[in-house]
Design a protein around this motif. Sequence first.
Motif, PDB file in Angstrom:
ATOM      1  N   HIS A  77       0.825  -1.203   0.000  1.00 20.12           N
ATOM      2  CA  HIS A  77       0.000   0.000   0.000  1.00 20.12           C
ATOM      3  C   HIS A  77       0.865   1.261   0.000  1.00 20.12           C
ATOM      4  O   HIS A  77       0.520   2.255  -0.670  1.00 20.12           O
ATOM      5  CB  HIS A  77      -0.924  -0.010   1.217  1.00 20.12           C
ATOM      6  N   ARG A  78       1.984   1.246   0.746  1.00 20.87           N
ATOM      7  CA  ARG A  78       2.873   2.415   0.729  1.00 20.87           C
ATOM      8  C   ARG A  78       3.484   2.604  -0.656  1.00 20.87           C
ATOM      9  O   ARG A  78       3.578   3.742  -1.148  1.00 20.87           O
ATOM     10  CB  ARG A  78       3.964   2.253   1.783  1.00 20.87           C
ATOM     11  N   ALA A  79       3.906   1.508  -1.288  1.00 23.26           N
ATOM     12  CA  ALA A  79       4.489   1.610  -2.629  1.00 23.26           C
ATOM     13  C   ALA A  79       3.447   2.086  -3.636  1.00 23.26           C
ATOM     14  O   ALA A  79       3.751   2.906  -4.519  1.00 23.26           O
ATOM     15  CB  ALA A  79       5.063   0.255  -3.050  1.00 23.26           C
ATOM     16  N   ARG A  80       2.213   1.606  -3.507  1.00 25.99           N
ATOM     17  CA  ARG A  80       1.155   2.046  -4.420  1.00 25.99           C
ATOM     18  C   ARG A  80       0.835   3.530  -4.222  1.00 25.99           C
ATOM     19  O   ARG A  80       0.630   4.265  -5.199  1.00 25.99           O
ATOM     20  CB  ARG A  80      -0.096   1.195  -4.197  1.00 25.99           C
ATOM     21  N   ALA A  81       0.812   3.971  -2.960  1.00 21.73           N
ATOM     22  CA  ALA A  81       0.548   5.388  -2.689  1.00 21.73           C
ATOM     23  C   ALA A  81       1.667   6.262  -3.252  1.00 21.73           C
ATOM     24  O   ALA A  81       1.399   7.339  -3.817  1.00 21.73           O
ATOM     25  CB  ALA A  81       0.401   5.615  -1.190  1.00 21.73           C
ATOM     26  N   ALA A  82       2.920   5.795  -3.122  1.00 23.04           N
ATOM     27  CA  ALA A  82       4.040   6.562  -3.678  1.00 23.04           C
ATOM     28  C   ALA A  82       3.945   6.632  -5.200  1.00 23.04           C
ATOM     29  O   ALA A  82       4.213   7.686  -5.808  1.00 23.04           O
ATOM     30  CB  ALA A  82       5.361   5.928  -3.260  1.00 23.04           C
ATOM     31  N   TYR A  83       3.542   5.525  -5.839  1.00 24.87           N
ATOM     32  CA  TYR A  83       3.376   5.537  -7.294  1.00 24.87           C
ATOM     33  C   TYR A  83       2.258   6.483  -7.719  1.00 24.87           C
ATOM     34  O   TYR A  83       2.415   7.266  -8.675  1.00 24.87           O
ATOM     35  CB  TYR A  83       3.088   4.127  -7.798  1.00 24.87           C
ATOM     36  N   GLU A  84       1.129   6.427  -7.022  1.00 19.94           N
ATOM     37  CA  GLU A  84       0.008   7.303  -7.391  1.00 19.94           C
ATOM     38  C   GLU A  84       0.376   8.768  -7.211  1.00 19.94           C
ATOM     39  O   GLU A  84      -0.016   9.624  -8.031  1.00 19.94           O
ATOM     40  CB  GLU A  84      -1.208   6.943  -6.543  1.00 19.94           C
ATOM     41  N   GLU A  85       1.124   9.070  -6.158  1.00 17.07           N
ATOM     42  CA  GLU A  85       1.560  10.452  -5.950  1.00 17.07           C
ATOM     43  C   GLU A  85       2.503  10.898  -7.060  1.00 17.07           C
ATOM     44  O   GLU A  85       2.386  12.012  -7.585  1.00 17.07           O
ATOM     45  CB  GLU A  85       2.247  10.558  -4.592  1.00 17.07           C
TER      46      GLU A  85
END
Length: 276
Positions: A208-216
């Motif tokens: 989830h942290r990696a996905r949030a960083a990608y979306e940002e």
Amino acid sequence: MSPDHRPTPATIIGELLTSHPEAASLLAEASHWRALAMCSAVSTRVKFTAAQAARLAYEELRHRLEPRRRHPVHFGLGLLLLLVVAAGLTMLVLIELSDWLGGSRSALPALAATAVWLTVAWLAALAVLRRRWALVTAVIGAAILLELLLVALHGLSPGGTPAGAQDHDSTVFGILTGAFILVLTAGAAVLMAHMESPSLLAARQRWHRARAAYEEEAATHQADAETAAVAVQAWLGLVRARVTEIAADDERLLCDAVALAAVLVERSRPELPPSW
């Protein structure tokens, strides 16, 4: 206009950069935002790859630990429910020990007893998961013995002597309280047996942290690309206006000048922030 005096795209853009007050600034701005858009595109691809790797790692771990998803309780929710159960156990043990130790002195023993009951629940859940039925029977027997001890302590007066016959109702209440303690302990064991592994929770949080960083980063790249497109169009629009002013009917000259202006944007080397 004679061929010898026919302006070239290079001369038009050179004259534009030296004479127009906004030309050099527009070119620098277009080049700057284009470089930022390219850098954020690379960063977006890197973070997308990281997010996909984190997701695949989580799913691989879930397939290994939960092939049939028999532990549906979220680890965080399970811990919260265990805290509620622990609070209930502490209150019931306080009731059991209050007659013997008194209210003020029974707090620490009640907390220690709660830890023991939760340990019993954990051992029972572990034995069930590993199908050690003999161990399950032993843990249940130990829990019953502990509860009988609590009931016996409940029947003692503060001086350690047995309660009189007039305390029969209190003894019955102690037995009922002990039964509730066993029920809560059994509930804690069932909850522990159905909670997901903490390693699975950690892997999901990494995903989830990696996905949030990608979306940002993807949102940043989108904004950079839109700003770069506006800046490039502003620079190319200025070049078109100047070529139209000089040779309005020369479509080839207009196309060549715009192409050269685009090349200047691509070949320019603006200074990027230190983070890049």
